[in-house]
Write a protein that holds these residues in place. Sequence first.
Motif, mmCIF file in Angstrom:
data_model
loop_
_atom_site.group_PDB
_atom_site.id
_atom_site.type_symbol
_atom_site.label_atom_id
_atom_site.label_comp_id
_atom_site.label_asym_id
_atom_site.label_seq_id
_atom_site.Cartn_x
_atom_site.Cartn_y
_atom_site.Cartn_z
ATOM 1 N N PRO A 174 1.162 -1.108 -0.368
ATOM 2 C CA PRO A 174 0.336 0.099 0.228
ATOM 3 C C PRO A 174 0.597 1.464 -0.299
ATOM 4 O O PRO A 174 0.330 2.348 -0.357
ATOM 5 N N VAL A 175 2.083 1.385 0.584
ATOM 6 C CA VAL A 175 2.853 2.039 0.100
ATOM 7 C C VAL A 175 2.770 3.171 -0.659
ATOM 8 O O VAL A 175 3.811 3.502 -1.478
ATOM 9 N N VAL A 176 4.153 1.659 -1.607
ATOM 10 C CA VAL A 176 3.734 2.068 -2.784
ATOM 11 C C VAL A 176 3.542 1.813 -3.723
ATOM 12 O O VAL A 176 3.403 2.966 -4.635
ATOM 13 N N GLY A 177 1.893 1.978 -3.521
ATOM 14 C CA GLY A 177 0.764 1.992 -4.381
ATOM 15 C C GLY A 177 0.786 3.934 -3.789
ATOM 16 O O GLY A 177 0.479 3.923 -5.333
ATOM 17 N N ALA A 178 0.541 4.193 -2.599
ATOM 18 C CA ALA A 178 0.111 5.445 -2.850
ATOM 19 C C ALA A 178 1.359 6.575 -3.351
ATOM 20 O O ALA A 178 1.275 7.355 -3.908
ATOM 21 N N LEU A 179 3.031 6.020 -3.699
ATOM 22 C CA LEU A 179 3.615 6.663 -4.262
ATOM 23 C C LEU A 179 3.093 6.501 -5.167
ATOM 24 O O LEU A 179 3.268 7.914 -6.114
ATOM 25 N N PHE A 180 2.650 4.768 -6.266
ATOM 26 C CA PHE A 180 2.964 5.544 -7.236
ATOM 27 C C PHE A 180 1.521 6.864 -7.845
ATOM 28 O O PHE A 180 1.287 6.798 -9.033
ATOM 29 N N LEU A 181 0.159 6.508 -7.573
ATOM 30 C CA LEU A 181 -0.847 7.088 -7.197
ATOM 31 C C LEU A 181 -0.244 8.985 -7.018
ATOM 32 O O LEU A 181 -0.418 9.663 -8.322
ATOM 33 N N GLY A 182 1.056 8.999 -6.365
ATOM 34 C CA GLY A 182 1.001 10.181 -6.175
ATOM 35 C C GLY A 182 1.755 11.075 -7.203
ATOM 36 O O GLY A 182 1.820 11.767 -8.274
ATOM 37 N N LEU A 183 2.664 9.733 -7.834
ATOM 38 C CA LEU A 183 3.433 9.948 -9.362
ATOM 39 C C LEU A 183 2.697 10.101 -9.504
ATOM 40 O O LEU A 183 2.681 11.476 -10.831
ATOM 41 N N ALA A 184 1.753 9.678 -10.364
ATOM 42 C CA ALA A 184 0.646 9.652 -11.524
ATOM 43 C C ALA A 184 -0.433 10.623 -11.222
ATOM 44 O O ALA A 184 -0.316 11.252 -12.429
ATOM 45 N N ALA A 185 -0.699 11.669 -9.926
ATOM 46 C CA ALA A 185 -1.022 12.755 -10.093
ATOM 47 C C ALA A 185 -0.523 13.635 -10.383
ATOM 48 O O ALA A 185 -0.748 14.699 -11.655
ATOM 49 N N VAL A 186 1.355 13.535 -10.257
ATOM 50 C CA VAL A 186 2.481 15.046 -10.692
ATOM 51 C C VAL A 186 2.400 14.852 -12.368
ATOM 52 O O VAL A 186 2.513 15.804 -13.126
ATOM 53 N N LEU A 187 2.223 13.733 -12.726
ATOM 54 C CA LEU A 187 2.221 13.554 -14.360
ATOM 55 C C LEU A 187 1.120 13.540 -15.767
ATOM 56 O O LEU A 187 0.949 13.718 -16.330
ATOM 57 N N ARG A 188 -0.212 13.366 -14.337
ATOM 58 C CA ARG A 188 -1.364 12.808 -15.208
ATOM 59 C C ARG A 188 -1.143 14.745 -16.558
ATOM 60 O O ARG A 188 -1.244 16.063 -15.546
ATOM 61 N N PRO A 189 -2.382 14.127 -17.606
ATOM 62 C CA PRO A 189 -2.226 16.196 -17.940
ATOM 63 C C PRO A 189 -3.930 16.174 -17.609
ATOM 64 O O PRO A 189 -4.474 15.847 -16.406
ATOM 65 N N ARG A 190 -3.636 18.062 -17.151
ATOM 66 C CA ARG A 190 -4.337 18.450 -17.099
ATOM 67 C C ARG A 190 -4.993 19.342 -17.842
ATOM 68 O O ARG A 190 -3.979 20.211 -18.211
ATOM 69 N N PRO A 191 -6.059 19.901 -17.771
ATOM 70 C CA PRO A 191 -6.696 21.266 -17.990
ATOM 71 C C PRO A 191 -5.995 22.357 -17.546
ATOM 72 O O PRO A 191 -5.641 23.113 -16.446
ATOM 73 N N GLY A 192 -5.523 23.332 -18.058
ATOM 74 C CA GLY A 192 -5.254 24.460 -17.550
ATOM 75 C C GLY A 192 -6.411 25.578 -16.528
ATOM 76 O O GLY A 192 -7.464 25.158 -16.954
#
Length: 435
Positions: free
Chosen positions: A122-140
């Motif tokens: 779960p700790v690794v999974g949380a890190l993955f989710l955090g990284l995905a949140a940083v990398l995700r495309p986001r509308p301006g």
Amino acid sequence: MSVISGKSTAPPVRECPACGESVPVDETYVEWCAACDWNVDPGAPDPELGRIAAFRRRLAHTHGEQLAAELARGPEQGKPRGTSASALLAQGVSMVVHSLTVLLAVGGVLLIVLGWETGVQPVVGALFLGLAAVLRPRPGRLPKDAPVLSRADAPELFGLVDEVAAALGTGGVRAVVVEPTANAGVTTYGLRQHRVLYLGLGLWEVLTAQERVALLGHELGHFAHGDTRRAGFTVGALHSLSVWYYLLAPTPPAGLLDRFVNAVVFLPRCAVLGLLRLLDALTLRASQRSEYLADASAARVGSTAAAVALMDWLLIAGTVDAGLRREAVAAGMNGGRAGREAREAAERELWERLAARFASVPEREYERLRRVAARRGHSVDSTHPPTHLRRRLAAAGGPHPGLVSFTGQREEAVAAELAAARAVLARRVIHDFAG
């Protein structure tokens, strides 16, 4: 650019040490010889760029020179070969990048949901989710720290934007963001990709009325002609790759563990760099063409003279922040009541004083800066074509008288609509720079 009249007496001159020609002496500006270019570029060389920015600068200059030569023979000659294939491949690379972000998010969720027995997953999974949140495309998003104008706030300004857009065969904008910078730009925001214009007072205030029309023509020209690198999908991929490149950067080796980590991330970082360069190579030529065509749009709606003058302003845009800082520091030198009154006066007069300062720049100095720009390959940033080529192509495409007029009561009405934003940003500039 107009030359400011001086005193009736002739300016002092000196003999050029290289060729013996007469060189005007002005303690405010660099002494240089127009005959042999002696001392034309006495400044420090341009700062070194990072690996990615340096690659983009080289690629942009290569495409910029090629396209300038092709477009000089006509707009149709400048069409990139294999445009559709390049665009499709760029979309494919972007899809691969975004797919990796999706995999991180899905893997993170699975590790959290299925890995409670170990406690580590779960700790690794949380890190993955955090990284995905940083990398995700986001509308301006519209900024919260700058004045944002709607049609109800500035009907005359939006009417001017609409007229320029209509002359170029495109649509207007949903919002105008006013900033203190010497810059302007267009982008989109929100899930529905509404258009927004960023208007920097540091540039707007020093331009003449028709130069302002040319500026709007250039920015809205990006919507009229399209730009692959401005597409949300590609922008998101470039952002993700830049984040990966930063995260995989080697650390100074303080021990064996650091050396091991650096060795492990070496190949993934090379892969990220390769994808970044590939995406740049696939999109920068079309982006360069879009810049040149946007300059042509500026000339068409504002006039050829205004578009060429706008290119000259870009050569000194980098000094606007210094000009603002000088005004703010001068206002903050005194304390007490006198200092407070000086700051209030500086806030009221900031933009007028800035415009007067840059209006006094003589034509001779612009000529020197144009020669320096040609020597150094000056460009607005690492992805724009060289400014001297943009100026040359804009001048060669005319003469255009300008399709949109911006004078008299209309200019005064727009100034009145911007008055509140001017006051807010002047107060911010004086406060930030004066401390």
